[in-house]
Design a protein around this motif. Sequence first.
Motif, PDB file in Angstrom:
ATOM      1  N   GLN A  24      10.431 -65.267  41.515  1.00  0.00           N
ATOM      2  CA  GLN A  24      11.441 -65.018  40.481  1.00  0.00           C
ATOM      3  C   GLN A  24      12.694 -64.396  41.105  1.00  0.00           C
ATOM      4  N   LYS A  25      13.025 -64.818  42.325  1.00  0.00           N
ATOM      5  CA  LYS A  25      14.095 -64.152  43.084  1.00  0.00           C
ATOM      6  C   LYS A  25      15.463 -64.239  42.399  1.00  0.00           C
ATOM      7  N   ILE A  26      15.732 -65.327  41.704  1.00  0.00           N
ATOM      8  CA  ILE A  26      17.033 -65.468  41.044  1.00  0.00           C
ATOM      9  C   ILE A  26      17.185 -64.431  39.930  1.00  0.00           C
ATOM     10  N   THR A  27      16.146 -64.290  39.116  1.00  0.00           N
ATOM     11  CA  THR A  27      16.188 -63.305  38.029  1.00  0.00           C
ATOM     12  C   THR A  27      16.244 -61.889  38.592  1.00  0.00           C
ATOM     13  N   TYR A  28      15.472 -61.630  39.646  1.00  0.00           N
ATOM     14  CA  TYR A  28      15.509 -60.316  40.279  1.00  0.00           C
ATOM     15  C   TYR A  28      16.902 -60.009  40.838  1.00  0.00           C
ATOM     16  N   LEU A  29      17.512 -60.980  41.505  1.00  0.00           N
ATOM     17  CA  LEU A  29      18.856 -60.767  42.058  1.00  0.00           C
ATOM     18  C   LEU A  29      19.865 -60.503  40.945  1.00  0.00           C
ATOM     19  N   ALA A  30      19.725 -61.226  39.841  1.00  0.00           N
ATOM     20  CA  ALA A  30      20.609 -60.990  38.700  1.00  0.00           C
ATOM     21  C   ALA A  30      20.416 -59.581  38.152  1.00  0.00           C
ATOM     22  N   LEU A  31      19.160 -59.141  38.128  1.00  0.00           N
ATOM     23  CA  LEU A  31      18.872 -57.776  37.673  1.00  0.00           C
ATOM     24  C   LEU A  31      19.481 -56.753  38.617  1.00  0.00           C
ATOM     25  N   PHE A  32      19.298 -56.924  39.922  1.00  0.00           N
ATOM     26  CA  PHE A  32      19.850 -55.991  40.894  1.00  0.00           C
ATOM     27  C   PHE A  32      21.364 -55.874  40.716  1.00  0.00           C
ATOM     28  N   LEU A  33      22.016 -57.014  40.546  1.00  0.00           N
ATOM     29  CA  LEU A  33      23.483 -57.028  40.419  1.00  0.00           C
ATOM     30  C   LEU A  33      23.928 -56.300  39.156  1.00  0.00           C
ATOM     31  N   THR A  34      23.302 -56.606  38.021  1.00  0.00           N
ATOM     32  CA  THR A  34      23.739 -56.002  36.761  1.00  0.00           C
ATOM     33  C   THR A  34      23.413 -54.507  36.697  1.00  0.00           C
ATOM     34  N   VAL A  35      22.257 -54.097  37.240  1.00  0.00           N
ATOM     35  CA  VAL A  35      21.934 -52.664  37.266  1.00  0.00           C
ATOM     36  C   VAL A  35      22.909 -51.929  38.178  1.00  0.00           C
ATOM     37  N   GLY A  36      23.206 -52.510  39.328  1.00  0.00           N
ATOM     38  CA  GLY A  36      24.164 -51.888  40.239  1.00  0.00           C
ATOM     39  C   GLY A  36      25.532 -51.724  39.604  1.00  0.00           C
ATOM     40  N   ILE A  37      26.000 -52.784  38.953  1.00  0.00           N
ATOM     41  CA  ILE A  37      27.305 -52.716  38.281  1.00  0.00           C
ATOM     42  C   ILE A  37      27.280 -51.678  37.164  1.00  0.00           C
ATOM     43  N   THR A  38      26.185 -51.655  36.404  1.00  0.00           N
ATOM     44  CA  THR A  38      26.057 -50.686  35.310  1.00  0.00           C
ATOM     45  C   THR A  38      26.156 -49.255  35.820  1.00  0.00           C
ATOM     46  N   GLN A  39      25.418 -48.944  36.902  1.00  0.00           N
ATOM     47  CA  GLN A  39      25.389 -47.571  37.381  1.00  0.00           C
ATOM     48  C   GLN A  39      26.691 -47.171  38.051  1.00  0.00           C
ATOM     49  N   VAL A  40      27.295 -48.078  38.814  1.00  0.00           N
ATOM     50  CA  VAL A  40      28.592 -47.768  39.430  1.00  0.00           C
ATOM     51  C   VAL A  40      29.637 -47.524  38.350  1.00  0.00           C
ATOM     52  N   ALA A  41      29.651 -48.387  37.328  1.00  0.00           N
ATOM     53  CA  ALA A  41      30.599 -48.221  36.228  1.00  0.00           C
ATOM     54  C   ALA A  41      30.357 -46.910  35.487  1.00  0.00           C
ATOM     55  N   SER A  42      29.080 -46.547  35.295  1.00  0.00           N
ATOM     56  CA  SER A  42      28.752 -45.281  34.630  1.00  0.00           C
ATOM     57  C   SER A  42      29.272 -44.096  35.436  1.00  0.00           C
ATOM     58  N   ASN A  43      29.081 -44.141  36.762  1.00  0.00           N
ATOM     59  CA  ASN A  43      29.538 -43.040  37.618  1.00  0.00           C
ATOM     60  C   ASN A  43      31.051 -42.908  37.588  1.00  0.00           C
ATOM     61  N   VAL A  44      31.745 -44.036  37.637  1.00  0.00           N
ATOM     62  CA  VAL A  44      33.212 -44.002  37.593  1.00  0.00           C
ATOM     63  C   VAL A  44      33.688 -43.447  36.257  1.00  0.00           C
ATOM     64  N   ALA A  45      33.026 -43.869  35.167  1.00  0.00           N
ATOM     65  CA  ALA A  45      33.414 -43.372  33.848  1.00  0.00           C
ATOM     66  C   ALA A  45      33.152 -41.878  33.723  1.00  0.00           C
ATOM     67  N   LEU A  46      32.011 -41.408  34.208  1.00  0.00           N
ATOM     68  CA  LEU A  46      31.680 -39.985  34.138  1.00  0.00           C
ATOM     69  C   LEU A  46      32.632 -39.150  34.986  1.00  0.00           C
ATOM     70  N   ALA A  47      33.092 -39.732  36.087  1.00  0.00           N
ATOM     71  CA  ALA A  47      34.034 -39.008  36.945  1.00  0.00           C
ATOM     72  C   ALA A  47      35.406 -38.886  36.302  1.00  0.00           C
ATOM     73  N   GLY A  48      35.737 -39.793  35.378  1.00  0.00           N
ATOM     74  CA  GLY A  48      37.079 -39.825  34.819  1.00  0.00           C
ATOM     75  C   GLY A  48      37.218 -39.294  33.414  1.00  0.00           C
ATOM     76  N   MET A  49      36.100 -38.923  32.767  1.00  0.00           N
ATOM     77  CA  MET A  49      36.204 -38.417  31.399  1.00  0.00           C
ATOM     78  C   MET A  49      35.026 -37.501  31.104  1.00  0.00           C
ATOM     79  N   PRO A  50      35.133 -36.661  30.065  1.00  0.00           N
ATOM     80  CA  PRO A  50      34.009 -35.796  29.685  1.00  0.00           C
ATOM     81  C   PRO A  50      32.769 -36.610  29.331  1.00  0.00           C
ATOM     82  N   VAL A  51      31.610 -36.022  29.575  1.00  0.00           N
ATOM     83  CA  VAL A  51      30.352 -36.715  29.316  1.00  0.00           C
ATOM     84  C   VAL A  51      30.250 -37.161  27.859  1.00  0.00           C
ATOM     85  N   GLY A  52      30.687 -36.306  26.937  1.00  0.00           N
ATOM     86  CA  GLY A  52      30.585 -36.625  25.514  1.00  0.00           C
ATOM     87  C   GLY A  52      31.356 -37.879  25.134  1.00  0.00           C
TER      88      GLY A  52
END
Length: 297
Positions: A222-250
Amino acid sequence: MLLTIITITTFAVLIRIVANPLSNVFQKQLTHRSADPLFVISATYGFLALTCLLFWPQLRFTGLPMAFWQSMLVVGLFAMVGNVFLVKALHIGDLSVLGPINAYKSVVGLIAGIFLLNEIPGWWGLAGVLLIVAGSYVVLSNKQQRKGFSWHLFQRQEVKLRLAALVFSAIDGAFLKKAIVLSTPAIAFFYWCLFGFGFTFIWIVLTMRNRWQEQTTLLFSQKITYLALFLTVGITQVASNVALAGMPVGYALALFQTSALVSVVFGYQFFNEQGIVRKLIGAGIMVAGAVLITVLG
């Protein structure tokens, strides 16, 4: 400069709103193909950590304060447990239901503020709680139900798992914000992956000795689905970190809840989940409640 910061932060929030529900789609697909939730999370952490080492050689390994390491240990542990609960919930429940349930994270934050910080919510905050409860009733109910609100809805296994996941997620979010302030979003992301992989690997060694080879074989099939998961989770977490760095948590938390609407649409699109209009209405009510709590409460 301020306009640039606002633009980057806003873009990160928008990316996160779409990428997070999409990662849930791939997680649900994998569990329906016999992937173990713990293995799915561990493989995700491991792949992302390895990617960081290959492409970000400028990452710092020294000179970080003790408070950073303490925060990341808590983040790694709580994020791991929360993610495993989330994937387990997605395996047995509807994405269009479990996505909106995440709005309860705002309620968890409000309750924690009362007992830990003596922050008494205002009338807007209380109104937000009522909206989230009302919205969840709309999302969780079905056409055959004619009675008022019932706590029996929260006895459903997938809902209990999702609620447990968001509690761990709400706690690790506060510590992650602290780690980002003490370093950078990229450094915090790398150690989020590394500590998460370490904790999940130990858990696998202790509990999956007889099944890890089977799960590894499934990973390659299931490597294609796994790779898609890795990519979307990575993007999600990087985006979350950037957002948290630029605005209050609330504020970030309130904006993240908008993904509940996307989850409903994805549940219908990818898994043919029913009651799309009702769930969209309920998700919209819950999003409004989350905004009231985190912005005006």
